[in-house]
Design an enzyme around this catalytic site. Sequence first.
Site, PDB file in Angstrom:
ATOM      1  N   GLN A   1      21.013  30.382 -39.891  1.00 45.20           N
ATOM      2  CA  GLN A   1      19.639  30.138 -39.447  1.00 45.20           C
ATOM      3  C   GLN A   1      19.338  28.634 -39.443  1.00 45.20           C
ATOM      4  O   GLN A   1      19.583  27.934 -40.425  1.00 45.20           O
ATOM      5  CB  GLN A   1      18.676  30.875 -40.409  1.00 45.20           C
ATOM      6  CG  GLN A   1      17.226  30.810 -40.028  1.00 45.20           C
ATOM      7  CD  GLN A   1      16.899  31.659 -38.801  1.00 45.20           C
ATOM      8  OE1 GLN A   1      17.454  32.738 -38.602  1.00 45.20           O
ATOM      9  NE2 GLN A   1      16.010  31.158 -37.969  1.00 45.20           N
TER      10      GLN A   1
ATOM     11  N   ASP B   1      24.789  34.056 -31.796  1.00 41.58           N
ATOM     12  CA  ASP B   1      23.675  33.196 -31.359  1.00 41.58           C
ATOM     13  C   ASP B   1      24.017  32.497 -30.034  1.00 41.58           C
ATOM     14  O   ASP B   1      23.127  31.996 -29.350  1.00 41.58           O
ATOM     15  CB  ASP B   1      23.406  32.110 -32.415  1.00 41.58           C
ATOM     16  CG  ASP B   1      22.063  32.283 -33.102  1.00 41.58           C
ATOM     17  OD1 ASP B   1      21.277  33.144 -32.655  1.00 41.58           O
ATOM     18  OD2 ASP B   1      21.800  31.554 -34.072  1.00 41.58           O
TER      19      ASP B   1
ATOM     20  N   LYS C   1      15.288  40.516 -38.902  1.00 45.10           N
ATOM     21  CA  LYS C   1      16.618  40.773 -38.328  1.00 45.10           C
ATOM     22  C   LYS C   1      17.326  41.854 -39.132  1.00 45.10           C
ATOM     23  O   LYS C   1      17.924  42.774 -38.572  1.00 45.10           O
ATOM     24  CB  LYS C   1      17.465  39.490 -38.349  1.00 45.10           C
ATOM     25  CG  LYS C   1      17.077  38.476 -37.298  1.00 45.10           C
ATOM     26  CD  LYS C   1      17.853  37.175 -37.492  1.00 45.10           C
ATOM     27  CE  LYS C   1      17.416  36.138 -36.479  1.00 45.10           C
ATOM     28  NZ  LYS C   1      17.920  34.797 -36.745  1.00 45.10           N
TER      29      LYS C   1
END
Length: 295
Positions: free
Chosen positions: A97, A120, A53
Amino acid sequence: MTARVLDGVAIANAIRLDVAVEAAALLTRGIIPGLAVVIVGDDPASQVYVASKGKACLEAGMHSETIRFAGTTTEAELLAVVDRLNADPRIHGFLVQLPLPKHISSEQVLLRIDPNKDVDGFHPMNVGRVAVGDQTAFRPATPFGIQQMLIKSGIDTRGMHAVIVGRSNIVGKPIASLLVQDTPGGNCTVTICHSRSRDLPSLTRQADLLVVAIGKPEFVTAEMVKPGAVVVDVGINRVPDPAAARGYRIVGDVAYAAVAEVASAITPVPGGVGKMTIAMLLMNTVQAARQQAAG
Ligand code: NDP
């Protein structure tokens, strides 16, 4: 019939170029889109994903930050970082995460993220806004990527019966939410299946568009697919393979070779949906920067 292969690598690269163009346009207004990723613990798969990422962000001309915590960190420490990122003007979007260590409540952490920075798309506010068709909401990266693959491959989903196998909050439910909307890449009639669905093959055989996200290697066989269907395989599974250098290979939830003989189009694993996820996360971050600049 031999199915057309929907190439996630090529489509994701094209989207990343679009993102870079948008980031360059924002730069002319003095804005550098910023993405932060918070990672707790040392799960190797998460570490690899987080590094990718960061690299993708820099390649697109964006600002990237990675905040690492030991697995022993407390929920309070993590929430303090979420508060800091919520207030940081250089960070337009961020994510924590998953999975988190068991002593930290993922739900509490998620609820603390400012929905305007929740790239997200897992905050209940964004889940609801996507469901009501709000185009400013953040669509979760994997379902958003699936929809973009269909659009960019020229597959007209209007009126299709989409059958989704799997009802997780990160794939199954949100892809249903996107496919049912009255938007490009939507307008499907949607059926969601799960482990309690009765006579699954009779349901999957009705699909014009079959999306499979269950985490079971090569579970969907050719007999479960209607001839001419479009098949999207979200699964990422490791299966032992003594012939492979690492001792395993990656397969999807669909028996690829046999289903490719029946379907009209199919996403491969690897090289399909999985390649789209980071591209869509970057896209969401640029969207966040644009929306925050507009106030
Ligand atoms: P979850 O484990 O959260 O959910 C799996 C779903 O599949 C559940 O709803 C479960 O039903 C259903 N299911 C399991 N077995 C069956 C069965 N025999 N028949 C019908 N339904 C079944 O998985 P995720 O959604 O998180 O992930 C699914 C797969 O997608 C995994 O392989 C994962 O690695 C991959 N993935 C790939 C991504 C990418 O970027 N390409 C991103 C995210 C995930 P029930 O609810 O009844 O238990």
